[in-house]
Design an enzyme around this catalytic site. Structure first.
Site, PDB file in Angstrom:
ATOM      1  CG  HIS A 178       3.739  -0.654 -14.985  1.00 24.94           C
ATOM      2  ND1 HIS A 178       4.873  -1.638 -15.509  1.00 24.94           N
ATOM      3  CD2 HIS A 178       4.082  -0.927 -13.567  1.00 24.94           C
ATOM      4  CE1 HIS A 178       5.410  -2.212 -14.816  1.00 24.94           C
ATOM      5  NE2 HIS A 178       5.053  -2.085 -13.361  1.00 24.94           N
ATOM      6  CG  ASN A 202       5.423  -8.397 -17.267  1.00 25.16           C
ATOM      7  OD1 ASN A 202       5.965  -8.042 -16.217  1.00 25.16           O
ATOM      8  ND2 ASN A 202       6.293  -8.696 -18.356  1.00 25.16           N
ATOM      9  CD  GLU A 207       2.613  -7.759  -8.072  1.00 27.28           C
ATOM     10  OE1 GLU A 207       2.223  -8.818  -8.949  1.00 27.28           O
ATOM     11  OE2 GLU A 207       3.167  -6.872  -8.491  1.00 27.28           O
ATOM     12  CE  LYS A 237       9.241 -13.060  -9.434  1.00 26.04           C
ATOM     13  NZ  LYS A 237       9.386 -11.600  -9.423  1.00 26.04           N
ATOM     14  CG  HIS A 240       2.426  -5.811 -13.856  1.00 20.86           C
ATOM     15  ND1 HIS A 240       1.909  -6.791 -13.275  1.00 20.86           N
ATOM     16  CD2 HIS A 240       3.532  -5.544 -13.007  1.00 20.86           C
ATOM     17  CE1 HIS A 240       2.218  -7.130 -12.102  1.00 20.86           C
ATOM     18  NE2 HIS A 240       3.426  -6.332 -11.631  1.00 20.86           N
TER      19      HIS A 240
HETATM   20  N1  LIG Z   1      12.312  -7.372  -8.646  1.00 21.14           N
HETATM   21  C1  LIG Z   1      10.974  -7.775  -8.892  1.00 21.14           C
HETATM   22  O1  LIG Z   1      11.048  -8.549  -9.556  1.00 21.14           O
HETATM   23  C2  LIG Z   1      10.059  -6.846  -8.502  1.00 21.14           C
HETATM   24  C3  LIG Z   1       8.754  -7.455  -8.658  1.00 21.14           C
HETATM   25  C4  LIG Z   1       7.750  -6.439  -8.038  1.00 21.14           C
HETATM   26  C5  LIG Z   1       7.833  -5.544  -7.676  1.00 21.14           C
HETATM   27  N2  LIG Z   1       9.185  -4.868  -7.710  1.00 21.14           N
HETATM   28  C6  LIG Z   1       9.456  -3.440  -6.854  1.00 21.14           C
HETATM   29  O2  LIG Z   1       9.187  -3.556  -5.502  1.00 21.14           O
HETATM   30  C7  LIG Z   1       8.922  -2.278  -5.196  1.00 21.14           C
HETATM   31  C8  LIG Z   1       7.630  -2.469  -4.389  1.00 21.14           C
HETATM   32  O3  LIG Z   1       7.627  -3.073  -3.094  1.00 21.14           O
HETATM   33  P1  LIG Z   1       7.095  -2.614  -1.793  1.00 21.14           P
HETATM   34  O4  LIG Z   1       5.615  -2.542  -2.167  1.00 21.14           O
HETATM   35  O5  LIG Z   1       7.633  -3.591  -0.848  1.00 21.14           O
HETATM   36  O6  LIG Z   1       7.635  -1.307  -1.591  1.00 21.14           O
HETATM   37  P2  LIG Z   1       8.404  -0.660  -0.462  1.00 21.14           P
HETATM   38  O7  LIG Z   1       9.826  -1.356  -0.240  1.00 21.14           O
HETATM   39  O8  LIG Z   1       8.419   0.806  -0.662  1.00 21.14           O
HETATM   40  O9  LIG Z   1       7.722  -1.104   0.920  1.00 21.14           O
HETATM   41  C9  LIG Z   1       6.299  -0.430   1.198  1.00 21.14           C
HETATM   42  C10 LIG Z   1       6.148   0.423   2.313  1.00 21.14           C
HETATM   43  O10 LIG Z   1       6.356  -0.582   3.431  1.00 21.14           O
HETATM   44  C11 LIG Z   1       7.278  -0.194   4.421  1.00 21.14           C
HETATM   45  N3  LIG Z   1       7.617  -1.418   5.010  1.00 21.14           N
HETATM   46  C12 LIG Z   1       8.301  -2.682   4.530  1.00 21.14           C
HETATM   47  N4  LIG Z   1       8.271  -3.379   5.611  1.00 21.14           N
HETATM   48  C13 LIG Z   1       7.910  -3.131   6.781  1.00 21.14           C
HETATM   49  C14 LIG Z   1       7.456  -3.641   8.068  1.00 21.14           C
HETATM   50  N5  LIG Z   1       7.691  -4.960   8.263  1.00 21.14           N
HETATM   51  N6  LIG Z   1       6.837  -3.084   8.740  1.00 21.14           N
HETATM   52  C15 LIG Z   1       6.656  -1.677   8.559  1.00 21.14           C
HETATM   53  N7  LIG Z   1       6.791  -1.069   7.541  1.00 21.14           N
HETATM   54  C16 LIG Z   1       7.413  -1.834   6.341  1.00 21.14           C
HETATM   55  C17 LIG Z   1       8.311   0.340   3.708  1.00 21.14           C
HETATM   56  O11 LIG Z   1       9.068   1.280   4.586  1.00 21.14           O
HETATM   57  C18 LIG Z   1       7.570   1.462   2.689  1.00 21.14           C
HETATM   58  O12 LIG Z   1       7.030   2.600   3.275  1.00 21.14           O
HETATM   59  C19 LIG Z   1       8.867  -1.183  -6.475  1.00 21.14           C
HETATM   60  O13 LIG Z   1       9.835  -0.603  -6.737  1.00 21.14           O
HETATM   61  C20 LIG Z   1       8.679  -2.456  -7.492  1.00 21.14           C
HETATM   62  O14 LIG Z   1       9.344  -1.913  -8.684  1.00 21.14           O
HETATM   63  C21 LIG Z   1      10.197  -5.487  -7.794  1.00 21.14           C
END
Ligand SMILES: NC(=O)c1ccc[n+]([C@@H]2O[C@H](COP(=O)([O-])OP(=O)(O)OC[C@H]3O[C@@H](n4cnc5c(N)ncnc54)[C@H](O)[C@@H]3O)[C@@H](O)[C@H]2O)c1
Length: 359
Positions: free
Chosen positions: A243, A236, A180, A218, A239
């Protein structure tokens, strides 16, 4: 501590210990109950840092969810609402989301619907949540296989981004967050793209200036267009194809979100070269860089057929047209670009052949 101006909430980047968090807890929420939402990994790696440094949280209730995207669904959301009711949480209490994008998306949604809206604070712990998911007010959960189908726009009271949490983040997740960050450079700031690339190729620890610049990109976009009626669509980029890659290969390869988006960006950059004048040299440079960091999945003609049909169901489409973001140059992005199925077919075939040549 860097304080960034937002649409009405505090956004601070730097050590949370030096932030306004403690004062906020002591003043506005002195008499409120506090609930901390974590997943099993942030429970193990991040929770004690928060509890030991903020005595105001010593009595907080902790709700832990299983880690990963599979948790982002209605049954677990419902069980959190039930737990909040059991703990006697009111609209004047506080929910603290301590986790990656799954926890910030889901916790924001849970708080925003509970008793018609309860205050929440985001403390993102993954790189992806720090530079993207926790910023901009999109909250939600998935509905079956459809991502983020249920949700509301709702901002936290405060957002504290502290790189200290990155020390325990697994390498695959760091790479996902970088996906990202590359995007933020490609759509808005060519210099940032170069800095992120150099950081990935040669850096040892993430420079805070680069993190801050990604957050600013952002934040600037969502400030101008909070509900995605125009400009926000540039976020996007990568994306539309990303996706589809993420969904199609989910059962087999389990690519991270950022990895899928990185592959999506290379393919949409290829379309940008064909359709909106991205220079061949810029395309080749970014394709070589991104594919050097993120492995291109192998795909067959059958995979291509299935991915083409998934593209038709993309939620960004309007009136049966596949719409995409394209980059005419590094650091520039145009949205709502209609791309026909033939162009996607040509793109998938190009990368299928490239994969064959890479092997
Ligand atoms: N709201 C928005 O604008 C927006 C934008 C982009 C993505 N998203 C969403 O975000 C999600 C993906 O986020 P993500 O990649 O953070 O996923 P996630 O929350 O699943 O985290 C990824 C992994 O890292 C682990 N983790 C997180 N912090 C940690 C730390 N400090 N130490 C050890 N492990 C840690 C989590 O337990 C998980 O296993 C998706 O659901 C996506 O749809 C939302």
């Amino acid at each position: 501590m860097r304080r960034i101006e937002t649409n009405g909430y505090s956004l601070e980047v730097g050590s949370i210990i030096e932030s306004s968090f403690s004062n906020l807890l002591k003043q506005k929420y002195a008499d409120s109950k506090k609930v901390i939402l974590v997943d099993e990994n942030t429970h193990a790696n991040c929770l004690s840092y928060i509890i030991t440094n903020f005595s105001e949280l010593s009595e907080a209730e902790v709700i832990m969810l299983p880690a990963g995207e599979d948790s982002k669904q209605m049954e677990l959301t419902y069980s959190v609402w039930e737990a909040l009711t059991e703990y006697g949480i009111t609209r004047f209490d506080l929910i603290i989301n301590l986790g990656g994008g799954v926890i910030t998306d889901m916790g924001g949604f849970i708080a925003s619907c509970y008793k018609r809206g309860c205050d929440f604070i985001n403390i993102p712990t993954s790189l992806l949540a720090m530079v993207d998911a926790s910023i901009g007010g999109k909250t939600g959960i998935n509905l079956g296989h459809f991502k983020n189908q249920l949700g509301v726009f709702s901002n936290p009271v405060a957002l504290y981004i502290d790189p200290v949490f990155l020390s325990t983040l697994p390498g695959k997740e760091v790479l996902s967050g970088f996906g990202e960050m590359i995007k933020h450079g490609l759509i808005a700031d060519a210099e940032l793209y170069n800095a992120v690339r150099d950081e990935m190729l040669h850096g040892e620890t993430l420079e805070e200036d680069i993190l801050v610049r990604c957050i600013e990109v952002k934040n600037e976009v969502v400030k101008q267009d909070p509900k995605e009626s125009g400009l926000r669509k540039i976020l996007n980029f990568g994306h539309t194809v990303g996706h589809v890659i993420e969904g199609h290969f989910l059962p087999t390869l389990k690519l991270s979100h950022g990895h899928s988006i990185a592959i999506g960006m290379v393919m949409e950059a290829y379309i940008s070269m064909k359709r909106v004048g991205l220079s061949v040299s810029d395309y080749e440079e970014l394709a070589t860089f991104i594919l050097g960091q993120y492995q291109l999945p192998e795909f067959s003609d059958e995979d291509i057929k299935s991915m083409l049909s998934m593209l038709q169901n993309d939620k960004k489409n309007r009136a049966d047209k596949i719409l995409c973001c394209l980059i005419p140059a590094l650091g520039e992005c145009v949205y709502d670009q209609e791309v026909d199925e033939q162009m996607f077919l040509e793109t998938f075939m190009h990368f299928k052949n490239l994969q064959v040549n890479l092997n």
